[in-house]
Structure formats: C-alpha cells, structure tokens
Design a protein around this motif. Structure first.
Motif, PDB file in Angstrom:
ATOM      1  N   ILE A   1       0.853  -1.155  -0.131  1.00  0.00           N
ATOM      2  CA  ILE A   1      -0.005  -0.086   0.132  1.00  0.00           C
ATOM      3  C   ILE A   1       0.877   1.541  -0.134  1.00  0.00           C
ATOM      4  N   TYR A   2       1.782   1.373   1.034  1.00  0.00           N
ATOM      5  CA  TYR A   2       2.559   2.495   0.972  1.00  0.00           C
ATOM      6  C   TYR A   2       3.932   2.563   0.240  1.00  0.00           C
ATOM      7  N   LYS A   3       4.517   1.696  -0.176  1.00  0.00           N
ATOM      8  CA  LYS A   3       5.677   1.574  -1.016  1.00  0.00           C
ATOM      9  C   LYS A   3       6.954   2.067  -0.259  1.00  0.00           C
ATOM     10  N   ARG A   4       6.920   1.713   1.043  1.00  0.00           N
ATOM     11  CA  ARG A   4       7.935   1.881   1.923  1.00  0.00           C
ATOM     12  C   ARG A   4       8.022   1.009   3.116  1.00  0.00           C
ATOM     13  N   GLU A   5       8.885   0.771   3.969  1.00  0.00           N
ATOM     14  CA  GLU A   5       9.164  -0.139   5.066  1.00  0.00           C
ATOM     15  C   GLU A   5       8.311   0.655   6.160  1.00  0.00           C
ATOM     16  N   PRO A   6       7.511   0.036   7.065  1.00  0.00           N
ATOM     17  CA  PRO A   6       6.874   0.377   8.353  1.00  0.00           C
ATOM     18  C   PRO A   6       8.025   0.723   9.232  1.00  0.00           C
ATOM     19  N   LYS A   7       7.817   1.538  10.176  1.00  0.00           N
ATOM     20  CA  LYS A   7       8.817   2.311  11.126  1.00  0.00           C
ATOM     21  C   LYS A   7       8.104   2.299  12.451  1.00  0.00           C
ATOM     22  N   LEU A   8       8.814   1.886  13.426  1.00  0.00           N
ATOM     23  CA  LEU A   8       8.294   1.837  14.784  1.00  0.00           C
ATOM     24  C   LEU A   8       8.913   2.930  15.572  1.00  0.00           C
ATOM     25  N   GLU A   9       8.058   3.772  15.658  1.00  0.00           N
ATOM     26  CA  GLU A   9       8.328   5.058  16.266  1.00  0.00           C
ATOM     27  C   GLU A   9       7.612   5.354  17.682  1.00  0.00           C
ATOM     28  N   LYS A  10       8.056   5.870  18.599  1.00  0.00           N
ATOM     29  CA  LYS A  10       7.623   6.112  19.796  1.00  0.00           C
ATOM     30  C   LYS A  10       6.406   7.366  19.865  1.00  0.00           C
TER      31      LYS A  10
END
Length: 153
Positions: free
Chosen positions: A119-128
């Motif tokens: 869907i987003y064409k990028r890696e997901p990021k885990l951010e606080k």
C-alpha cells in the motif's frame, strides 16, 4: 553504502543472536529443570516466553532481513513446540498460550509488512511518537493482534 551498513547490522545481529540464544536456551532449560514439578514452573515458562517476545520487538528494524527473520522464527517455533509438548503433558492451556506469543508476533509482522509495503511502497517504522498515522496503526495492529491471537488460539 546502505548495503554495507545492512550487512554490518546483520553480522552484529548474528553474533548477538548466538550469544543471546545460547543464554536464553541455557537459562530457560535450567529454570525449567529446577522448577519442573513445582508451582514456579508456570512462572519460568511465562518469563522465558515474554523475554523472547521483548527481544524480537527490540530487533524490529532488522526483521525485514530474511536471515534475521528466519533465525528468530526458528527460535520462536522451538519455544512453541515446547509449549505444545507441555500442553499435551500437563494439560494446561496457559503454557501453549504464553509460548506461542513470539511466533504469533512474527507471523502477524510478516503479513502486515507485506500489505504495508504493497500500500505505502515503503518499510513500516516503529516510532514512539510522531511519525505517520500508518506507522502507528501498523505498530498497534501488530502488538494488539499478537496479544489477541496468543490469547484466543
């Protein structure tokens, strides 16, 4: 440059994995051996299972690498198999539930990541804090889905 940096991170992970997995397996085996027929056995199972989930969560940035994912998946699968053995032997459902938490997390991560990239064409990021709403939703669905799946199956 990023390929070299990625390879260096994987090498560091491999050495970290070796040390932590040996420590994890030894301490888990020793604690289970010492507490097997006592009331503290369930606590030892829960602590080792929870420890593996936390470790996997700390390695979130490296889970996109197939080698890293496979190594952690294998360790999670071994713990889940042990949990299944305990379920069959002791007949207590809580063991299989707590030991499969890391396995559920990794399976849900793989599926969610696939759709997120699609869907987003990028890696997901885990951010606080901050970040895109999609990243926060990814993190929420991953954690909530893991907890729900672990407790319902």
């Amino acid at each position: 440059m990023s390929k070299i940096k990625s390879d260096l991170k994987i090498q560091k992970f491999k050495s970290r994995f070796l040390v932590i997995s040996i420590f994890f397996i030894l301490t888990t085996s020793i604690s289970w051996f010492l507490t097997y027929n006592t009331d503290h056995f369930l606590t030892a199972v829960k602590v080792s299972s929870f420890g593996l989930v936390i470790w996997i969560m700390f390695e979130f940035d490296l889970l996109k690498e197939s080698k890293v994912y496979l190594m952690l998946f294998t360790l999670s699968l071994v713990l889940a198999i042990i949990g299944y053995y305990l379920l069959e032997e002791k007949g207590a459902d809580i063991w299989i539930r707590s030991t499969k938490a890391s396995l559920c997390y990794l399976i849900i991560y793989k599926v969610l990541r696939y759709f997120y990239i699609l869907i987003y064409k990028r890696e997901p990021k885990l951010e606080k804090s901050g970040g895109l709403m999609a990243d926060r939703m990814f993190s929420f669905i991953l954690v909530a889905g893991s907890v729900f799946t672990t407790m319902s199956i």
